[in-house]
Design a protein around this motif. Sequence first.
Motif, PDB file in Angstrom:
ATOM      1  N   LEU B 368       0.907  -1.116  -0.143  1.00  0.00           N
ATOM      2  CA  LEU B 368      -0.061  -0.038   0.031  1.00  0.00           C
ATOM      3  C   LEU B 368       0.976   1.332   0.172  1.00  0.00           C
ATOM      4  N   ARG B 369       2.003   1.238   0.803  1.00  0.00           N
ATOM      5  CA  ARG B 369       2.857   2.178   0.701  1.00  0.00           C
ATOM      6  C   ARG B 369       3.335   2.617  -0.602  1.00  0.00           C
ATOM      7  N   GLU B 370       3.854   1.688  -1.209  1.00  0.00           N
ATOM      8  CA  GLU B 370       4.476   1.940  -2.607  1.00  0.00           C
ATOM      9  C   GLU B 370       3.307   2.354  -3.659  1.00  0.00           C
ATOM     10  N   THR B 371       2.105   1.719  -3.392  1.00  0.00           N
ATOM     11  CA  THR B 371       1.132   2.227  -4.446  1.00  0.00           C
ATOM     12  C   THR B 371       0.384   3.839  -3.782  1.00  0.00           C
ATOM     13  N   LEU B 372       0.611   4.092  -2.836  1.00  0.00           N
ATOM     14  CA  LEU B 372       0.260   5.657  -2.419  1.00  0.00           C
ATOM     15  C   LEU B 372       1.420   6.491  -2.996  1.00  0.00           C
ATOM     16  N   SER B 373       2.720   5.956  -2.813  1.00  0.00           N
ATOM     17  CA  SER B 373       3.930   6.752  -3.548  1.00  0.00           C
ATOM     18  C   SER B 373       3.494   7.094  -4.972  1.00  0.00           C
ATOM     19  N   GLY B 374       3.121   5.919  -5.563  1.00  0.00           N
ATOM     20  CA  GLY B 374       2.681   6.347  -6.993  1.00  0.00           C
ATOM     21  C   GLY B 374       1.479   7.170  -7.145  1.00  0.00           C
ATOM     22  N   MET B 375       0.636   7.233  -6.444  1.00  0.00           N
ATOM     23  CA  MET B 375      -0.469   7.948  -6.666  1.00  0.00           C
ATOM     24  C   MET B 375      -0.268   9.399  -6.197  1.00  0.00           C
ATOM     25  N   LEU B 376       0.416   9.672  -5.108  1.00  0.00           N
ATOM     26  CA  LEU B 376       0.645  10.920  -4.500  1.00  0.00           C
ATOM     27  C   LEU B 376       2.078  11.735  -5.170  1.00  0.00           C
ATOM     28  N   ASN B 377       2.629  10.686  -5.763  1.00  0.00           N
ATOM     29  CA  ASN B 377       4.090  11.278  -6.446  1.00  0.00           C
ATOM     30  C   ASN B 377       4.786  11.680  -5.225  1.00  0.00           C
ATOM     31  N   MET B 378       5.127  10.918  -4.216  1.00  0.00           N
ATOM     32  CA  MET B 378       5.710  11.086  -3.123  1.00  0.00           C
ATOM     33  C   MET B 378       6.784  10.069  -2.831  1.00  0.00           C
ATOM     34  N   PRO B 379       7.849  10.599  -2.394  1.00  0.00           N
ATOM     35  CA  PRO B 379       8.771   9.484  -2.092  1.00  0.00           C
ATOM     36  C   PRO B 379       8.442   8.248  -1.036  1.00  0.00           C
ATOM     37  N   MET B 380       8.754   6.914  -1.307  1.00  0.00           N
ATOM     38  CA  MET B 380       8.358   6.134  -0.356  1.00  0.00           C
ATOM     39  C   MET B 380       8.698   6.352   1.054  1.00  0.00           C
ATOM     40  N   ASP B 400      -7.965  -0.536   1.354  1.00  0.00           N
ATOM     41  CA  ASP B 400      -6.913   0.304   0.559  1.00  0.00           C
ATOM     42  C   ASP B 400      -7.559   1.580   0.114  1.00  0.00           C
ATOM     43  N   ASP B 401      -8.560   1.504  -0.538  1.00  0.00           N
ATOM     44  CA  ASP B 401      -9.217   2.796  -1.164  1.00  0.00           C
ATOM     45  C   ASP B 401      -9.577   3.719  -0.052  1.00  0.00           C
ATOM     46  N   GLY B 469       1.378  -1.753  -5.733  1.00  0.00           N
ATOM     47  CA  GLY B 469       2.374  -0.869  -6.309  1.00  0.00           C
ATOM     48  C   GLY B 469       1.474   0.061  -7.737  1.00  0.00           C
ATOM     49  N   ASN B 470       0.209  -0.580  -7.945  1.00  0.00           N
ATOM     50  CA  ASN B 470      -0.283  -0.021  -8.935  1.00  0.00           C
ATOM     51  C   ASN B 470      -1.489   1.071  -8.810  1.00  0.00           C
ATOM     52  N   PRO B 471      -0.904   2.348  -8.890  1.00  0.00           N
ATOM     53  CA  PRO B 471      -2.075   3.356  -8.261  1.00  0.00           C
ATOM     54  C   PRO B 471      -3.307   3.348  -8.840  1.00  0.00           C
ATOM     55  N   GLY B 472      -3.506   2.643 -10.192  1.00  0.00           N
ATOM     56  CA  GLY B 472      -4.557   2.452 -10.851  1.00  0.00           C
ATOM     57  C   GLY B 472      -5.652   1.764 -10.340  1.00  0.00           C
ATOM     58  N   ARG B 473      -5.386   0.974  -9.271  1.00  0.00           N
ATOM     59  CA  ARG B 473      -6.162   0.183  -8.538  1.00  0.00           C
ATOM     60  C   ARG B 473      -6.635   0.754  -7.406  1.00  0.00           C
ATOM     61  N   LEU B 474      -6.369   1.847  -7.047  1.00  0.00           N
ATOM     62  CA  LEU B 474      -6.766   2.590  -5.849  1.00  0.00           C
ATOM     63  C   LEU B 474      -8.050   3.445  -6.397  1.00  0.00           C
ATOM     64  N   LEU B 475      -9.326   3.187  -5.875  1.00  0.00           N
ATOM     65  CA  LEU B 475     -10.417   3.707  -6.370  1.00  0.00           C
ATOM     66  C   LEU B 475     -10.312   5.091  -6.499  1.00  0.00           C
ATOM     67  N   PRO B 476     -10.110   6.106  -5.543  1.00  0.00           N
ATOM     68  CA  PRO B 476     -10.033   7.464  -5.742  1.00  0.00           C
ATOM     69  C   PRO B 476      -9.005   7.955  -7.116  1.00  0.00           C
ATOM     70  N   ALA B 477      -8.032   7.302  -7.016  1.00  0.00           N
ATOM     71  CA  ALA B 477      -7.255   7.640  -8.319  1.00  0.00           C
ATOM     72  C   ALA B 477      -7.754   7.604  -9.555  1.00  0.00           C
ATOM     73  N   TRP B 478      -8.909   7.000  -9.768  1.00  0.00           N
ATOM     74  CA  TRP B 478      -9.502   6.743 -10.944  1.00  0.00           C
ATOM     75  C   TRP B 478     -10.009   8.312 -11.168  1.00  0.00           C
ATOM     76  N   TYR B 479     -10.386   8.908 -10.380  1.00  0.00           N
ATOM     77  CA  TYR B 479     -11.279  10.261 -10.530  1.00  0.00           C
ATOM     78  C   TYR B 479     -10.392  11.518 -10.297  1.00  0.00           C
ATOM     79  N   LEU B 480      -8.890  11.422 -10.231  1.00  0.00           N
ATOM     80  CA  LEU B 480      -8.197  12.554 -10.020  1.00  0.00           C
ATOM     81  C   LEU B 480      -7.944  13.441 -11.231  1.00  0.00           C
TER      82      LEU B 480
END
Lengths: 154, 730
Positions: B368-380, B400-401, B469-480
């Motif tokens: 989840l941390r890795e995926t959040l890092s991708g979604m937020l574009n933040m270092p892990m 996770d969502d 690790g795939n941010p496209g699998r986090l629900l809110p990321a679909w709507y950004l």
Amino acid sequence: MSTITLQIVVNGKTHTVEADPATPLLYVLRDHLQLNGPRFGCGLAQCGSCTVLMDGNAIRSCSIPVQAVTETEITTLEGIAQDAESLHPVQQAFVEEQAAQCGYCLNGAIMAAVALLRRNPDPNDEEIRNDLHGILCRCGAQARMIRAIKKVKG
Amino acid sequence: MIPQTRRNFIKTAGSLTIGFSLGGIPLFPGVFSCSGEIPDTTRSSSSVNAWLEILPNGNLRVFTGKIEIGQGIRTAIAQVAAEELNMDMEKIEVVLADTDRTPNESYTSGSRSIESSAMSVRHAAAYARQKLLDLAAKRLNTSTDDLWIKNGKVGHKNDKKTVSFNDILGGHQIEDEVNLEVQLKPRADRKVIGKPVPRQDIYDMAAAAPVFVHNLRFPDMVHARVVRPPAYQANLKEADETALLQQFPKLLKVVRNGSFLGVISKDEYTSIRAQEFLKENTTWTVSEKLPDIKDGGLPEYLKSLPAKDETVVDKGNISKANADTSWIKASYFKPYIMHGAIGPSCAVGLYEADQLYIWTHSQGVYPLRETLSGMLNMPMENIHVKGVPGSGCYGHNGADDVTADVALLARAYPGKHVRLQWSRHDEHAWEPYGSAMILEPKARLSNSGKITHWEYDLWSDTHSTRPGGNPGRLLPAWYLDKPMTDNSDGYFGGASRNAEPYYRIPNQQVHTHFFHGPLRISALRGLGAYANIFAIESFMDELAEQAGKDPYDFRLMHLDDPRAKEVVEKLHKLTSTTSHPEGTGLGIAFSRYKNNAAYCAIAARVAVKDDNDIQLQKMWAVIDAGETINPDGLKNQTEGGMIQSASWTLKEEVTFNTQHITSRDWNSYPIFRFDEVPEVEVIIIDRPEAPPLGAGEAAQGPAAAAVANAVYHTCGKRVRRLPVNKYIKM
Ligand code: FES
Ligand code: FES
């Protein structure tokens, strides 16, 4: 939404809270009084996770406005035991039977059982099942809970 | 606040740290790496991903990446460590999933917690015992054979001399890895393993202690809610923020990022009201509708979708089977079903000084941390994720969502802990479901009633889209504003779990057909095993009847594995020595989960009333999960698994229209209530000499088929389509 000052009696103590009078009791108990027993499960009076006792009867705190309970006595899971060190016999029976898995629904099951045993100290299987109809458990711990409740004879 | 790291946490006094491997590595001596000395700051061996720590006061702390999801893992881990070190359970602390403190153990799933983690901890504890005895022997100038170890002390068998762990460690911080052959405590000496040790957390929950992530409270914490779109594919055109703020002047923040819309307030109920207000006062464009499927038409629709075909089992010779000889055929269907946690998903986040702190009931804090890092574009490294127990999840639900929601909201509102719990509608309508599946077995019988040929086709969507690790699998990321989507397949492999029968059948083929269905999908308890075993074990009953055999005998005729036979025989004995009321019928089923884990045979007894109302009275299970660590824990999981599976089987079905999900609460998606729950009885076959086998998902499949078979034997109706309560009437 505007807030007013209300007084409610919870677990034998009088509390003064500032809240919108329409606020469901559940949020006042959880957020203002920091209680852990009653939990949000649906907010729709369908699952029983939020169950508390009002004058000894089980009610769903998610679906009753705080202003409707000011003249009553509310008891939560925190308040059913004799004192902070001991458990209520229903709590004790649930622990002995290990009647939970995740335990999220435990509050509702225990509180409903306490209310039932108050009315009917020796309920049979069917009476327990019918009475706990409003409590949902997704882990399938109901069979254990029924065993636990049967152990407690009033 | 700065969370303690593992290193500064232990560098306080003398201690012994044993690194070991948790995870799918076989648990036999010699497989652990032999790296010897471990550098101070980094671990040399990549296989070391867990630690067991002997503290100077003689207590023990175990760090594992697993999370407690109601399976009793904390207790099982403490039990095995207590056993090997002769320690009281109270002296053992088990630290669960936390990216700042525990090893990366990926996901807690697939029933493997006890199988892998507890066994690894046990080896590490045994190794620690050996190590402590060695050190003590040197100190006391004697041989380890003359020493005993108990509750943080080592003593000499012949005199009264004892030394504490603190003395033995002499202020040193000793680190080692499990790298020798480890001798486990002999069976005859075991005192804790195999005992029904009660779970401490059940006491805590019954006593209203703040066990859940839902109960976390921080000073000045604020409450958020997210406004979900009216459909999967939708864009937010307009949100009337002016009207919103007029109505709710105390709102602290409205967060909008593309079509992601959230509100934050000091008062939880204000956020809830604001969420409701925005549902009415926003306009959306729905860019893609769900298919228009007439009632009952889902199997045909799914079969008509383009599919990826594969043959996963091919044994003997199927094609030689004459086209004109009779095949017995059937078609079964399992609809979409939901996890349906009783407590909707919840998380807390704090964004402060470039750091994001997260409290979550996700089953995988590291992925989840890795995926959040991708979604937020933040270092892990700037994201710290702590696992806290939640409501039972039974797979990948909204955990996770909701954490991703909180991460976005906390970053938009720094400096305060932001708490968000989904509404019931959010959970029911947006969690990823267990896939619908179509199962079509056909078989041929010999004159003596043996199955000679078996062919099985299954249609399914994927069975896991965990974030990984795939941010496209986090629900809110679909709507950004810059939407992230996921076009990958996920884990289709889960569909063929238990697709191959555990029976001796000389000629066999299994074909899978993978489609992309209309609904959001991910891992639900047992993955494809639930539907496959429902179909195979229903079909076995149909074949038994065709062969003129008793359902027990027919299964036994086709089983080779003596452990499989034993669970079936034991169940037979149990049901034949019980008296059953007039007008009821029995159904049975068997499976070995994943064909390599726990063996489980289940019987169900039902009565069927005139109007086809089914009354499920009782269920029995016989389970062999190898060595049993905690028999009461195993019983609890098996009882719960049967009850949950019976609820899925009799009652459950996710429904939708062209807009979105229509089963959005407990009235439109009913599950078992107390008055519908059967009595349950579980018999364990304990095998202290065999490795423990994952058992948390073993009951799901056989419970389903046992119920459907019982219905058939009671009223003569073979229901091949779930949920049974609905389709028995059609
Ligand atoms: S939360 Fe009150 S009944 Fe579900
Ligand atoms: S124990 Fe998990 S919901 Fe009842």
